[in-house]
Design a protein around this motif. Structure first.
Motif, PDB file in Angstrom:
ATOM      1  N   UNK A 131      30.040  34.073  27.442  1.00 42.16           N
ATOM      2  CA  UNK A 131      31.292  34.723  27.784  1.00 42.16           C
ATOM      3  C   UNK A 131      32.097  33.745  28.619  1.00 42.16           C
ATOM      4  N   UNK A 132      33.352  33.558  28.281  1.00 41.32           N
ATOM      5  CA  UNK A 132      34.188  32.605  29.007  1.00 41.32           C
ATOM      6  C   UNK A 132      35.574  33.185  29.213  1.00 41.32           C
ATOM      7  N   UNK A 133      36.211  32.742  30.285  1.00 41.67           N
ATOM      8  CA  UNK A 133      37.574  33.186  30.514  1.00 41.67           C
ATOM      9  C   UNK A 133      38.167  32.632  31.781  1.00 41.67           C
ATOM     10  N   UNK A 134      39.439  32.897  31.940  1.00 44.23           N
ATOM     11  CA  UNK A 134      40.180  32.456  33.109  1.00 44.23           C
ATOM     12  C   UNK A 134      39.758  33.281  34.325  1.00 44.23           C
ATOM     13  N   UNK A 135      39.542  32.617  35.447  1.00 43.40           N
ATOM     14  CA  UNK A 135      39.216  33.309  36.689  1.00 43.40           C
ATOM     15  C   UNK A 135      40.505  33.914  37.232  1.00 43.40           C
ATOM     16  N   UNK A 136      40.507  35.222  37.437  1.00 43.99           N
ATOM     17  CA  UNK A 136      41.717  35.896  37.912  1.00 43.99           C
ATOM     18  C   UNK A 136      41.615  36.363  39.364  1.00 43.99           C
ATOM     19  N   UNK A 137      40.398  36.295  39.926  1.00 44.57           N
ATOM     20  CA  UNK A 137      40.202  36.609  41.335  1.00 44.57           C
ATOM     21  C   UNK A 137      38.953  35.885  41.808  1.00 44.57           C
ATOM     22  N   UNK A 138      38.962  35.412  43.030  1.00 46.78           N
ATOM     23  CA  UNK A 138      37.805  34.697  43.568  1.00 46.78           C
ATOM     24  C   UNK A 138      37.747  34.933  45.068  1.00 46.78           C
ATOM     25  N   UNK A 139      36.528  34.817  45.603  1.00 47.30           N
ATOM     26  CA  UNK A 139      36.367  35.033  47.038  1.00 47.30           C
ATOM     27  C   UNK A 139      35.669  33.885  47.684  1.00 47.30           C
TER      28      UNK A 139
END
Length: 94
Positions: A86-94
């Motif tokens: 599964x791959x994708x753009x990171x839309x939130x990170x901490x």
């Protein structure tokens, strides 16, 4: 940022797979342009997960190619099943 998660099921020796990934694959992955982070997780019951984070999609896609090559060449007997990727753009990170 862009992330790739791989889920491996049917892992035959989690400790050995972890050792080989740590000693062989992680150093390769760190050389991929845009590398941010990598985690290899023993989820138990023959399941292992990897999470790769890159600055861009190109780095993430290169990591998928390198992971497939490394598993084929070094881990085929320990990771007998193809991973769910599964791959994708990171839309939130901490």
């Amino acid at each position: 940022m862009y992330a790739v998660i791989r889920r491996y099921e049917g892992v035959t020796d989690a400790a050995e797979a972890g050792r080989l990934v740590d000693e062989g694959f992680v150093p390769l992955l760190r050389q991929v342009p845009g590398f941010v982070a990598y985690y290899w997780v023993d989820a138990g019951d023959g399941v292992m997960l990897s999470t790769s984070v890159f600055e861009d999609q190109a780095g993430a896609e290169e990591s998928v190619r390198q992971a497939a090559d490394f598993v084929r060449d070094n881990l085929a007997s320990l990771l007998p099943n193809r991973p769910q990727v599964t791959a994708g753009k990171v839309v939130a990170a901490g």
